[in-house]
Design a protein around this motif. Structure first.
Motif, PDB file in Angstrom:
ATOM      1  N   ALA A 123      43.819  53.822  55.460  1.00 30.05           N
ATOM      2  CA  ALA A 123      42.607  53.471  54.717  1.00 30.05           C
ATOM      3  C   ALA A 123      43.020  53.024  53.318  1.00 30.05           C
ATOM      4  CB  ALA A 123      41.669  54.666  54.646  1.00 30.05           C
ATOM      5  N   ILE A 124      42.772  51.761  53.009  1.00 32.05           N
ATOM      6  CA  ILE A 124      43.130  51.190  51.714  1.00 32.05           C
ATOM      7  C   ILE A 124      41.852  51.011  50.907  1.00 32.05           C
ATOM      8  CG2 ILE A 124      44.167  49.223  50.523  1.00 32.05           C
ATOM      9  CD1 ILE A 124      45.769  48.696  53.111  1.00 32.05           C
ATOM     10  N   VAL A 125      41.786  51.643  49.751  1.00 28.97           N
ATOM     11  CA  VAL A 125      40.630  51.531  48.869  1.00 28.97           C
ATOM     12  C   VAL A 125      41.067  50.791  47.609  1.00 28.97           C
ATOM     13  CG1 VAL A 125      38.947  52.777  47.463  1.00 28.97           C
ATOM     14  CG2 VAL A 125      39.523  53.606  49.762  1.00 28.97           C
ATOM     15  N   VAL A 126      40.335  49.727  47.285  1.00 23.60           N
ATOM     16  CA  VAL A 126      40.607  48.943  46.082  1.00 23.60           C
ATOM     17  C   VAL A 126      39.415  49.144  45.152  1.00 23.60           C
ATOM     18  CG1 VAL A 126      41.239  46.686  45.180  1.00 23.60           C
ATOM     19  CG2 VAL A 126      41.799  47.270  47.550  1.00 23.60           C
ATOM     20  N   LEU A 127      39.671  49.724  44.009  1.00 25.34           N
ATOM     21  CA  LEU A 127      38.615  50.217  43.137  1.00 25.34           C
ATOM     22  C   LEU A 127      38.701  49.566  41.759  1.00 25.34           C
ATOM     23  CD1 LEU A 127      36.362  52.392  42.660  1.00 25.34           C
ATOM     24  CD2 LEU A 127      38.208  53.959  42.046  1.00 25.34           C
ATOM     25  N   GLY A 128      37.595  49.003  41.308  1.00 24.63           N
ATOM     26  CA  GLY A 128      37.514  48.487  39.946  1.00 24.63           C
ATOM     27  C   GLY A 128      36.555  49.344  39.148  1.00 24.63           C
ATOM     28  N   ILE A 129      36.997  49.847  38.006  1.00 27.76           N
ATOM     29  CA  ILE A 129      36.128  50.682  37.199  1.00 27.76           C
ATOM     30  C   ILE A 129      35.986  50.095  35.798  1.00 27.76           C
ATOM     31  CG2 ILE A 129      36.472  52.810  38.486  1.00 27.76           C
ATOM     32  CD1 ILE A 129      38.573  53.662  36.594  1.00 27.76           C
ATOM     33  N   ARG A 172      37.294  35.567  46.816  1.00 24.78           N
ATOM     34  CA  ARG A 172      38.424  34.711  47.177  1.00 24.78           C
ATOM     35  C   ARG A 172      39.105  35.090  48.485  1.00 24.78           C
ATOM     36  NH1 ARG A 172      41.835  33.915  41.542  1.00 24.78           N
ATOM     37  NH2 ARG A 172      40.147  32.979  40.294  1.00 24.78           N
ATOM     38  N   TYR A 173      39.010  36.375  48.875  1.00 27.64           N
ATOM     39  CA  TYR A 173      39.815  36.844  50.002  1.00 27.64           C
ATOM     40  C   TYR A 173      38.989  37.617  51.021  1.00 27.64           C
ATOM     41  CZ  TYR A 173      43.899  35.789  47.102  1.00 27.64           C
ATOM     42  OH  TYR A 173      44.844  35.154  46.331  1.00 27.64           O
ATOM     43  N   GLU A 174      39.527  37.614  52.242  1.00 28.38           N
ATOM     44  CA  GLU A 174      39.063  38.514  53.293  1.00 28.38           C
ATOM     45  C   GLU A 174      40.216  39.468  53.608  1.00 28.38           C
ATOM     46  OE1 GLU A 174      37.933  36.068  56.551  1.00 28.38           O
ATOM     47  OE2 GLU A 174      36.234  35.162  55.505  1.00 28.38           O
ATOM     48  N   PHE A 175      39.868  40.672  54.068  1.00 26.11           N
ATOM     49  CA  PHE A 175      40.877  41.689  54.318  1.00 26.11           C
ATOM     50  C   PHE A 175      40.652  42.330  55.680  1.00 26.11           C
ATOM     51  CE2 PHE A 175      40.179  41.394  49.751  1.00 26.11           C
ATOM     52  CZ  PHE A 175      41.469  41.264  49.264  1.00 26.11           C
ATOM     53  N   ALA A 176      41.639  43.075  56.111  1.00 22.89           N
ATOM     54  CA  ALA A 176      41.499  43.831  57.354  1.00 22.89           C
ATOM     55  C   ALA A 176      40.371  44.845  57.218  1.00 22.89           C
ATOM     56  CB  ALA A 176      42.818  44.540  57.678  1.00 22.89           C
ATOM     57  N   GLY A 177      39.882  45.313  58.361  1.00 18.36           N
ATOM     58  CA  GLY A 177      38.722  46.197  58.362  1.00 18.36           C
ATOM     59  C   GLY A 177      38.964  47.546  57.699  1.00 18.36           C
ATOM     60  N   ALA A 193      46.843  39.762  37.435  1.00 16.26           N
ATOM     61  CA  ALA A 193      46.486  41.075  37.986  1.00 16.26           C
ATOM     62  C   ALA A 193      46.069  40.948  39.446  1.00 16.26           C
ATOM     63  CB  ALA A 193      45.352  41.696  37.163  1.00 16.26           C
ATOM     64  N   LEU A 194      45.302  39.917  39.753  1.00 16.97           N
ATOM     65  CA  LEU A 194      44.865  39.710  41.132  1.00 16.97           C
ATOM     66  C   LEU A 194      46.050  39.392  42.036  1.00 16.97           C
ATOM     67  CD1 LEU A 194      41.645  37.602  40.505  1.00 16.97           C
ATOM     68  CD2 LEU A 194      41.780  39.994  41.178  1.00 16.97           C
ATOM     69  N   ALA A 195      46.989  38.602  41.546  1.00 17.27           N
ATOM     70  CA  ALA A 195      48.170  38.279  42.347  1.00 17.27           C
ATOM     71  C   ALA A 195      48.970  39.544  42.657  1.00 17.27           C
ATOM     72  CB  ALA A 195      49.039  37.263  41.602  1.00 17.27           C
ATOM     73  N   LEU A 196      49.124  40.412  41.652  1.00 13.80           N
ATOM     74  CA  LEU A 196      49.824  41.677  41.876  1.00 13.80           C
ATOM     75  C   LEU A 196      49.068  42.543  42.885  1.00 13.80           C
ATOM     76  CD1 LEU A 196      50.742  42.555  38.173  1.00 13.80           C
ATOM     77  CD2 LEU A 196      52.344  41.894  39.984  1.00 13.80           C
ATOM     78  N   GLY A 197      47.750  42.572  42.757  1.00  5.87           N
ATOM     79  CA  GLY A 197      46.944  43.387  43.654  1.00  5.87           C
ATOM     80  C   GLY A 197      46.985  42.899  45.086  1.00  5.87           C
ATOM     81  N   VAL A 198      46.865  41.593  45.283  1.00  7.60           N
ATOM     82  CA  VAL A 198      46.901  41.031  46.631  1.00  7.60           C
ATOM     83  C   VAL A 198      48.260  41.287  47.279  1.00  7.60           C
ATOM     84  CG1 VAL A 198      46.889  38.853  47.933  1.00  7.60           C
ATOM     85  CG2 VAL A 198      45.122  39.307  46.219  1.00  7.60           C
ATOM     86  N   GLY A 205      49.626  46.639  54.265  1.00 13.90           N
ATOM     87  CA  GLY A 205      49.113  46.273  55.581  1.00 13.90           C
ATOM     88  C   GLY A 205      47.650  45.874  55.579  1.00 13.90           C
ATOM     89  N   GLY A 206      47.133  45.454  54.424  1.00 11.98           N
ATOM     90  CA  GLY A 206      45.719  45.098  54.320  1.00 11.98           C
ATOM     91  C   GLY A 206      45.372  43.686  54.744  1.00 11.98           C
ATOM     92  N   GLU A 207      46.369  42.858  55.059  1.00 12.36           N
ATOM     93  CA  GLU A 207      46.187  41.521  55.634  1.00 12.36           C
ATOM     94  C   GLU A 207      45.244  40.617  54.822  1.00 12.36           C
ATOM     95  OE1 GLU A 207      44.935  42.016  59.671  1.00 12.36           O
ATOM     96  OE2 GLU A 207      46.451  43.540  60.098  1.00 12.36           O
ATOM     97  N   PRO A 208      45.507  40.418  53.531  1.00  9.83           N
ATOM     98  CA  PRO A 208      44.655  39.497  52.763  1.00  9.83           C
ATOM     99  C   PRO A 208      44.871  38.053  53.180  1.00  9.83           C
ATOM    100  CG  PRO A 208      46.527  40.212  51.442  1.00  9.83           C
ATOM    101  CD  PRO A 208      46.581  41.013  52.707  1.00  9.83           C
ATOM    102  N   VAL A 209      43.770  37.321  53.331  1.00  9.42           N
ATOM    103  CA  VAL A 209      43.820  35.882  53.622  1.00  9.42           C
ATOM    104  C   VAL A 209      42.733  35.206  52.801  1.00  9.42           C
ATOM    105  CG1 VAL A 209      44.729  36.142  55.965  1.00  9.42           C
ATOM    106  CG2 VAL A 209      42.250  36.119  55.599  1.00  9.42           C
ATOM    107  N   PRO A 210      42.932  33.934  52.430  1.00 12.44           N
ATOM    108  CA  PRO A 210      41.879  33.230  51.696  1.00 12.44           C
ATOM    109  C   PRO A 210      40.558  33.291  52.465  1.00 12.44           C
ATOM    110  CG  PRO A 210      43.896  31.958  51.666  1.00 12.44           C
ATOM    111  CD  PRO A 210      44.137  33.102  52.613  1.00 12.44           C
ATOM    112  N   ARG A 211      39.475  33.480  51.728  1.00 14.15           N
ATOM    113  CA  ARG A 211      38.168  33.650  52.368  1.00 14.15           C
ATOM    114  C   ARG A 211      37.778  32.407  53.161  1.00 14.15           C
ATOM    115  NH1 ARG A 211      34.025  36.693  52.885  1.00 14.15           N
ATOM    116  NH2 ARG A 211      34.933  38.343  51.603  1.00 14.15           N
ATOM    117  N   ARG A 212      37.396  32.628  54.406  1.00 13.15           N
ATOM    118  CA  ARG A 212      36.927  31.554  55.288  1.00 13.15           C
ATOM    119  C   ARG A 212      35.423  31.586  55.463  1.00 13.15           C
ATOM    120  NH1 ARG A 212      41.138  33.970  59.487  1.00 13.15           N
ATOM    121  NH2 ARG A 212      40.095  35.758  58.527  1.00 13.15           N
ATOM    122  N   THR A 213      34.842  32.779  55.345  1.00 12.40           N
ATOM    123  CA  THR A 213      33.408  32.943  55.539  1.00 12.40           C
ATOM    124  C   THR A 213      32.732  33.187  54.199  1.00 12.40           C
ATOM    125  OG1 THR A 213      33.862  33.987  57.675  1.00 12.40           O
ATOM    126  CG2 THR A 213      31.628  34.230  56.770  1.00 12.40           C
TER     127      THR A 213
END
Length: 223
Positions: free
Chosen positions: A22-28, A49-54, A162-167, A174-182
């Motif tokens: 379970a990967i949680v990405v949190l912005g505060i 910008r991105y889609e990720f694994a479920g 920062a986004l490049a480092l995060g992605v 194993g979060g499988e980021p890909v450019p957003r298609r939807t």
């Protein structure tokens, strides 16, 4: 808390090989106080910008403090974006990992949300539900005392790195980021459409129309 030996593999609690972490990405932070909104803007932009694994969750943590504990407890891997006063040049990014994260969150507090989130990490640790890996990507702010203000140019520019480092870290976990298609649907964004960066900046009233420093009718009068 224990440091995981690998920065590229995050193992879920329960040690089931078939279960993804379970990967949680949190912005505060607080969007209304200029560079304090850095973390939330990172989450907003990631989602657009991105889609990720479920098994990846993007959370606009805002200033929720202790209410964020459920997200920390649910995470095997936790990535945090925030504006942090490191005492460096504005726009400077700094990465902090694992055991060092709680210390940096409380070292020089800029706002109440950091106090609250430091408590969240401590409480989650006490409950025994704590991420095996954490990464804090912090940005040195330039301006915080501008109610209704937006990110300053130097901080907005730093957001790209920062986004490049995060992605990259999400991919390593194993979060499988890909450019957003939807395209995002209506009200699907983690940040309300009215508070999205473009709308927030273009619809901001001019200083003469909106008092940003206080209402002079209530200022103390010279005696």
């Amino acid at each position: 808390m224990s440091r995981h030996p690998s920065e590229t593999t995050c193992h879920p609690r329960g040690d089931s090989p078939a279960q993804p972490p379970a990967i949680v990405v949190l912005g505060i932070g607080n969007l209304l106080w200029a560079d304090e909104g850095f973390g939330v803007r990172c989450i907003e932009t990631l989602q657009r910008r991105y889609e990720f694994a479920g098994h990846v969750s993007l959370i606009d943590g805002g200033t929720q403090g202790l209410y964020l504990i459920q997200h920390v407890q649910a995470a095997d891997c936790l990535l945090i974006f925030d504006a942090i006063d490191y005492g460096l040049e504005p726009g400077t990014l700094k990465q902090v990992r694992d055991d060092a994260v709680p210390r940096f969150m409380g070292a020089k507090k800029m706002s109440l949300h950091q106090t609250g989130f430091q408590e969240v990490l401590s409480l989650a640790q006490l409950t025994g539900k704590f991420p095996s890996q954490m990464l804090l990507i912090g940005c040195q702010p330039q301006e915080l005392e501008d109610y209704g203000g937006s990110l300053r140019p130097v901080v907005k520019a730093a957001m790209e790195d920062a986004l490049a480092l995060g992605v990259d870290q999400i991919a390593r976990w194993g979060g499988e980021p890909v450019p957003r298609r939807t395209p995002l649907g209506e009200r699907e964004a983690v940040t309300l459409d009215e508070l999205a960066l473009a709308a927030y900046e273009t619809q901001r009233p001019a200083p003469e129309q909106a008092c940003r420093s206080g209402d002079e009718r209530f200022f103390p009068k010279d005696l």
